[in-house]
Design an enzyme around this catalytic site. Structure first.
Site, PDB file in Angstrom:
ATOM      1  N   ASP A 288      -6.704   7.491 -25.154  1.00  0.00           N
ATOM      2  CA  ASP A 288      -5.567   7.449 -25.792  1.00  0.00           C
ATOM      3  C   ASP A 288      -4.911   8.758 -25.859  1.00  0.00           C
ATOM      4  O   ASP A 288      -5.632   9.761 -25.540  1.00  0.00           O
ATOM      5  CB  ASP A 288      -5.514   6.927 -27.350  1.00  0.00           C
ATOM      6  CG  ASP A 288      -4.079   6.286 -27.576  1.00  0.00           C
ATOM      7  OD1 ASP A 288      -3.328   6.794 -27.261  1.00  0.00           O
ATOM      8  OD2 ASP A 288      -3.996   5.327 -28.767  1.00  0.00           O
TER       9      ASP A 288
HETATM   10  C1  BGC Z   1      -0.553   5.003 -28.544  1.00  0.00           C
HETATM   11  C2  BGC Z   1      -0.935   4.574 -27.318  1.00  0.00           C
HETATM   12  C3  BGC Z   1       0.345   4.578 -26.265  1.00  0.00           C
HETATM   13  C4  BGC Z   1       0.231   6.372 -25.995  1.00  0.00           C
HETATM   14  C5  BGC Z   1       1.439   6.639 -25.213  1.00  0.00           C
HETATM   15  C6  BGC Z   1      -0.203   6.602 -28.461  1.00  0.00           C
HETATM   16  O1  BGC Z   1       0.018   7.311 -29.329  1.00  0.00           O
HETATM   17  O2  BGC Z   1      -1.665   4.943 -29.450  1.00  0.00           O
HETATM   18  O3  BGC Z   1      -0.637   2.960 -27.506  1.00  0.00           O
HETATM   19  O4  BGC Z   1       0.079   4.002 -25.164  1.00  0.00           O
HETATM   20  O5  BGC Z   1       0.540   6.926 -27.305  1.00  0.00           O
HETATM   21  O6  BGC Z   1       2.708   6.676 -25.582  1.00  0.00           O
END
Ligand code: BGC
Length: 738
Positions: A288
């Site tokens: 993540d």
């Molecule tokens: C989220 C993810 C997301 C990523 C990219 C993160 O803060 O938890 O689900 O895909 O950001 O935007």
């Protein structure tokens, strides 16, 4: 700051090599050695990945292991690489010399999102929330929705979609429940798995996330989900496992939180033991955004790619850090090669090389809206309908809609998954207007749609701000429809109630014919439930939500959604009545998530898991259960006993001794029936759902004995039960359905 600037330079340097993309198949490297381009490799995805790896320099290998944030981030002084797709989540440079394309990453599960920080938003088709899709209990709709958003991602030049969201609704206040697929591992796994398969039918990668037990947003970057292994295997992990068996995602996103101590992205048990060795999953793990906390530990544990550098200052997988770890002997070349090979393998096996994306392709928005609307119509749940007040009678001449901006549009969920509609946000300016907002209403007005469907009625709107006036407007009408909303977003957990309960109470007091329509991210408390004759749960219904709501209210669509979550009577009924807390989060309920907790405790929910009414009736009969392979097959008849066509979510529950709860969902099928029609339905029951996880034996153990298989209207209204004696059995951790 210095690091971020040097990253920007790296991005530009890598981009400068992009010109060779259209070169002939055989290219020359400086040394004069002929190379095979990715498109020209032979054999299986594994073999093709190995061929590419053998030709790569160390710099090229390391460049695949770190992704950039795809949007400028002024607070960190970060400018996205020019080659990133505008306003996107991420970008991993390609290697033009070898014909390896960049990885262009977009959020997420309801459509092609644009990051909040981007000035101009890309207008794309939003599906209803993941929870709404789960409420359809319809695998075909989940696949079709995935295929639709995957096609838009492809048309925008994205080849990695960060959608396939599988975390369980373990904490009903989790602000991201709307992205996920409910509280049951089978339902969530099947529906998310179908969506992943749909996305990947476009020759792009889909990502299951957030692995694992990322079940609250409070303190998500540090909190520690404490859950014993057996319970985890029978709940959160089982949902992912089933989703993987159905969808085979090219990538998995490890989560922000810790699990029983280690961070999810530094978790050898989750990322290597379970995901790779036991499930045999061959893809790559991306982190993540900002979820990597170390270099060698994360790499050695099974994380292959660090994501989102620039949004977060950490660059643990930057080339210099990986080299230093190699020099210090903390990680090995073999590990680096494994990480690169996994990424390449997924790119080969999911079509990124053989059917490369290009941006700015045409999108058939009309067709895609129809997909979104069908999903919304299938997922709306008729919770209560006393006296058959719905569908709206043609005789209802004066109808007033109250609150929820129902004159303008329908609510959506916030955060990185936010999809922006064509035209304007229908209700701009609601706080928060920036992260975790903005609050976005899609321009699909329930008021206008109802007027179009009921041209002879006089349909008015009251904003509901002044409760007394709203109540008076309701009194002067034949029927009132009051809209309750609960906005939810990534990075926050949310109170379990709508805005606003007292408005609903006031309207219900002055108008006995009051219908409540809910748009919520997850389950909410309904203190007014006994005072209104009808309740409709529309979740976040997506780009065509107003039309879907109007069609269900008028009977143009017969509601067939069923709850993928339990609606409690009070917070006191939850395993953790208090608000989500930071730090150690002790999931003492274990595998008894949602209805299983309610059943085990003998709590009486307001509306049970699986509940959903229809404008027709269904009858079940002739249940037989037979053994099939390692599992069972339940066969039964479903009859539409009413006057109109409708679809039923037929649910099969199983019960055994010594489980976490009296019953589990064992299988389901969505069945469409004309009035009077009977269908014979067969539902396969997964043998893991007839067993318990044994940590001692590292597998699924079923005791010999009598097992009950039931058909139910929902998890609490069982219609018919059959017993079957089964011998003891053992399924290894590697077991998967044939
Ligand atoms: C989220 C993810 C997301 C990523 C990219 C993160 O803060 O938890 O689900 O895909 O950001 O935007």
């Amino acid at each position: 700051m210095t690091v971020i600037k040097s990253t920007r330079v790296l991005g530009v340097m890598l981009a400068a090599t992009a010109i060779a993309m259209n070169a002939p198949l055989q290219a020359q490297v400086d040394s004069g050695t002929a190379v095979t381009l990715a498109a020209d490799t032979q054999g299986s995805p594994e073999e093709r990945a190995v061929t590419m790896l053998a030709q790569m320099t160390q710099d090229e290998k390391l460049s695949l292991l770190m992704g950039f944030f795809g949007t400028d981030f002024p607070p960190g002084g970060f400018e996205a690489p020019e080659e990133a797709r505008y306003g996107s989540a991420g970008y991993v440079p390609g290697i033009a010399r070898l014909g390896i394309p960049a990885q262009w990453q977009a959020d997420a599960g309801i459509g092609v999102a644009t990051q909040g920080g981007a000035q101009v938003k890309r207008a794309r088709t939003a599906l209803p929330s993941g929870l709404a899709t789960a409420a359809t209990w319809d695998r075909e709709l989940a696949f079709a929705g995935g295929a639709m958003i995957g096609s838009e991602a492809r048309a925008d030049g994205f080849n990695v979609l960060l959608g396939g969201s599988v975390n369980l609704t373990r904490e009903p206040r989790n602000g991201r429940n709307f992205e996920y697929a409910g509280e049951d591992p089978l339902l969530a796994g099947v529906m998310a798995g179908e969506q992943i398969a749909g996305v990947q039918s476009n020759d792009i990668i889909s990502t299951s996330k957030h692995f694992a037990v990322n079940d609250q947003e409070t303190d998500r970057g540090r909190s520690n989900s404490v859950l014993d292994e057996a319970s985890m295997r029978m709940s959160d992990l089982l949902a992912f496992q089933i989703a993987h068996e159905i969808g085979d995602p090219g990538s998995v996103m490890c989560a922000y939180n810790r699990v029983n101590g280690p961070y999810s992205c530094e978790h050898p048990f989750l990322l290597t033991q379970v995901l790779r060795k036991e499930w045999g999953w061959p893809g790559y793990v991306m982190s993540d955004w900002g979820a990597v906390h170390s270099t060698a530990d994360a790499a050695n544990s099974g994380t292959d790619q660090e994501s989102g550098y620039g949004l977060q200052r950490a660059a643990n997988f930057a080339a210099d850090k990986l080299r230093a770890a190699l020099d210090a002997g903390e990680t090995s070349q073999e590990r680096i090669d494994l990480m690169v090979t996994r990424i390449l393998r997924s790119m080969f096996s999911h079509g990124l090389i053989d059917n490369p994306v290009s941006a700015d392709q045409l999108i058939d928005f009309a067709a895609n809206r129809a997909v979104s609307q069908a999903d919304a119509e299938g997922g709306i749940v008729l919770l209560k309908n006393d006296g058959n007040i719905l569908p709206l009678a043609a005789s209802a001449r004066r109808i007033v809609l109250i609150g929820g901006h129902a004159d303008k549009g329908v609510l959506s969920g916030g955060g990185s998954s936010q999809v922006y509609p064509d035209g304007e946000n229908a209700v701009p300016g609601i706080e928060p207007t920036s992260w975790p907002g903005p609050v976005v209403y899609y321009p699909s007005s329930p008021l206008e749609e109802l007027r179009a469907l009921l041209p002879d009625a006089r349909i008015t709107y009251h904003d509901g701000v002044d409760h007394r006036r709203a109540a008076a407007a309701a009194r002067n009408a034949d029927l009132a429809i009051v809209f309750g909303t609960q906005w939810a977003s990534e990075s926050i957990d949310v109170p379990m109630h709508v805005e606003d309960d007292t408005l609903i109470e006031s309207v219900a007091q002055s108008q006995p014919n009051t219908v409540v329509v809910l748009q919520t991210g997850g389950p909410v408390l309904m203190p007014w439930a006994d005072k209104v004759p009808a309740i409709v749960e529309a979740w976040f219904p997506g780009r065509m939500g107003g039309a879907a709501i109007a069609r269900v209210l008028t009977g143009a669509v017969n509601p067939s959604g069923h709850l993928p979550v339990t609606i409690p009577r009070s917070l006191a009924q939850l395993p953790h009545p208090g608000d989500p807390q930071p730090g150690d989060v002790n999931y003492t309920e274990g595998a008894a998530v949602g209805y299983k907790w309610f059943d085990a405790q003998g709590h009486d929910p307001l509306f049970p898991f699986g509940h959903g009414l229809s404008y027709t009736g269904f009858e079940y009969g002739n249940l037989t259960v037979t053994r099939a392979g390692d599992g069972l097959v339940a066969t039964f008849t479903v009859t539409n006993s009413g006057e109109v066509a409708g679809a039923d979510a037929a649910q099969v529950y199983v019960s055994g001794e010594g489980w976490e709860a009296p019953r589990r969902l064992g299988g389901f099928a969505k069945v469409e029936l004309e009035p009077g029609e009977t269908q014979l339905v067969s539902v396969a029951l997964d043998p893991r759902l007839l067993a318990v996880w044994s940590t001692r034996e590292n597998g699924w153990v079923r005791q010999s004995g009598s097992y009950q298989v039931s058909i139910g209207e929902n998890s609490r209204e069982i219609v018919e039960t059959a017993s079957i004696d089964l011998p003891a059995s053992y399924l290894s951790a590697q077991w998967r359905p044939q």
